[in-house]
Design a protein around this motif. Structure first.
Motif, PDB file in Angstrom:
ATOM      1  N   GLN A   1      -0.782   0.098  -0.747  1.00 57.77           N
ATOM      2  CA  GLN A   1      -0.095   0.072  -2.024  1.00 57.77           C
ATOM      3  C   GLN A   1       1.334  -0.363  -1.752  1.00 57.77           C
ATOM      4  OE1 GLN A   1      -2.263   3.107  -1.523  1.00 57.77           O
ATOM      5  NE2 GLN A   1      -3.561   1.469  -2.272  1.00 57.77           N
ATOM      6  N   ASN A   2       1.874  -1.145  -2.682  1.00 52.33           N
ATOM      7  CA  ASN A   2       3.229  -1.653  -2.550  1.00 52.33           C
ATOM      8  C   ASN A   2       3.956  -1.356  -3.849  1.00 52.33           C
ATOM      9  OD1 ASN A   2       5.576  -3.128  -2.222  1.00 52.33           O
ATOM     10  ND2 ASN A   2       4.546  -5.024  -1.649  1.00 52.33           N
ATOM     11  N   VAL A   3       5.009  -0.543  -3.761  1.00 57.70           N
ATOM     12  CA  VAL A   3       5.870  -0.257  -4.904  1.00 57.70           C
ATOM     13  C   VAL A   3       7.183  -0.971  -4.655  1.00 57.70           C
ATOM     14  CG1 VAL A   3       7.086   1.523  -6.218  1.00 57.70           C
ATOM     15  CG2 VAL A   3       4.799   1.990  -5.315  1.00 57.70           C
TER      16      VAL A   3
ATOM     17  N   LEU B   1       5.977   3.185   4.905  1.00 58.15           N
ATOM     18  CA  LEU B   1       7.253   2.635   5.344  1.00 58.15           C
ATOM     19  C   LEU B   1       8.055   2.237   4.114  1.00 58.15           C
ATOM     20  CD1 LEU B   1       8.948   1.518   7.839  1.00 58.15           C
ATOM     21  CD2 LEU B   1       7.942  -0.683   7.268  1.00 58.15           C
ATOM     22  N   ARG B   2       9.352   2.511   4.163  1.00 58.34           N
ATOM     23  CA  ARG B   2      10.276   2.086   3.108  1.00 58.34           C
ATOM     24  C   ARG B   2      11.264   1.124   3.750  1.00 58.34           C
ATOM     25  NH1 ARG B   2      14.280   6.461   0.922  1.00 58.34           N
ATOM     26  NH2 ARG B   2      15.264   5.950   2.891  1.00 58.34           N
ATOM     27  N   PHE B   3      11.578   0.024   3.034  1.00 61.52           N
ATOM     28  CA  PHE B   3      12.530  -0.937   3.581  1.00 61.52           C
ATOM     29  C   PHE B   3      13.188  -1.750   2.477  1.00 61.52           C
ATOM     30  CE2 PHE B   3       8.510  -3.151   3.346  1.00 61.52           C
ATOM     31  CZ  PHE B   3       8.818  -4.467   3.017  1.00 61.52           C
ATOM     32  N   LYS B   4      14.316  -2.343   2.820  1.00 60.18           N
ATOM     33  CA  LYS B   4      15.014  -3.268   1.931  1.00 60.18           C
ATOM     34  C   LYS B   4      14.627  -4.677   2.361  1.00 60.18           C
ATOM     35  CE  LYS B   4      18.979  -0.488   0.620  1.00 60.18           C
ATOM     36  NZ  LYS B   4      18.829  -0.509  -0.816  1.00 60.18           N
ATOM     37  N   PRO B   5      13.931  -5.418   1.510  1.00 62.57           N
ATOM     38  CA  PRO B   5      13.427  -6.739   1.884  1.00 62.57           C
ATOM     39  C   PRO B   5      14.473  -7.857   1.731  1.00 62.57           C
ATOM     40  CG  PRO B   5      12.678  -6.187  -0.297  1.00 62.57           C
ATOM     41  CD  PRO B   5      13.457  -4.994   0.206  1.00 62.57           C
TER      42      PRO B   5
END
Length: 182
Positions: free
Chosen positions: A177-179, A156-160
């Motif tokens: 993994q968190n990039v 998942l890709r998101f803007k936090p």
């Protein structure tokens, strides 16, 4: 100690040619005058640290590469050799594999969530993006008012820009993994 002026000039020239940049375009990117960049490339000027930072930042290359001290050796990293950070009563185990580097603009974390883990993360600046890749178990990720159940293998890709919660309400370990891209 060898004078780094020649190396700086050759690296600058190589990067500029690889990217097909004129001196004027490189000047616009770095904020360093065309004349100064030309002198540096020809080894006629010994630039200050301030000028070198402008060049490395503007061209998005590491300071060490600009100095010609780029280490081209490969280095394998064992995650288990990295000192972890424990959160959420020790149920979240975070390994900072590739710490933030302003030249690359990202950082990379390897994270384990033990059963019962819950970690609330505060909002990040608006220009940040997070990329999550779950490789083991099922991660429950809550983004403001939306919840995702990410079972391995998933991403998942998101803007936090709001608070977000990573949790593992299940009986088995979660690994992801968190990039974070800045």
């Amino acid at each position: 100690m060898k004078d780094p002026t020649y190396n700086i000039g050759s690296v600058l020239k190589r990067v500029r040619f690889e990217r097909e940049l004129t001196l004027e375009e490189a000047s616009n990117l770095t904020g360093v005058s065309k004349a100064m960049l030309g002198q540096i490339e020809r080894g006629e000027s010994n630039p200050t640290i301030s000028i070198l930072w402008k060049i490395s930042t503007g061209l998005r290359i590491s300071f060490s590469e600009l100095l010609g001290s780029q280490n081209n050796k490969y280095e394998a990293i064992s995650i288990e050799d990295i000192e972890p950070v424990y959160e959420s009563d020790g149920k979240m185990i975070l390994y900072d594999v590739f710490p933030f580097d302003p030249m690359t603009g990202f950082e990379y974390f390897y994270i384990k969530l033990l059963p019962g883990a819950e970690h609330v993360s505060t909002p990040h600046q608006s220009s940040v993006e997070e990329y999550i890749v779950v490789t083991k178990g099922t991660l429950k990720l809550t983004l403001e008012d939306q919840t995702f159940e990410l079972a391995a293998p998933s991403a998942l890709r998101f803007k936090p820009s709001g608070s977000h919660t990573y949790s593992n309400p299940y009986d088995s370990e979660v690994v992801f993994q968190n990039v974070i891209k800045y």
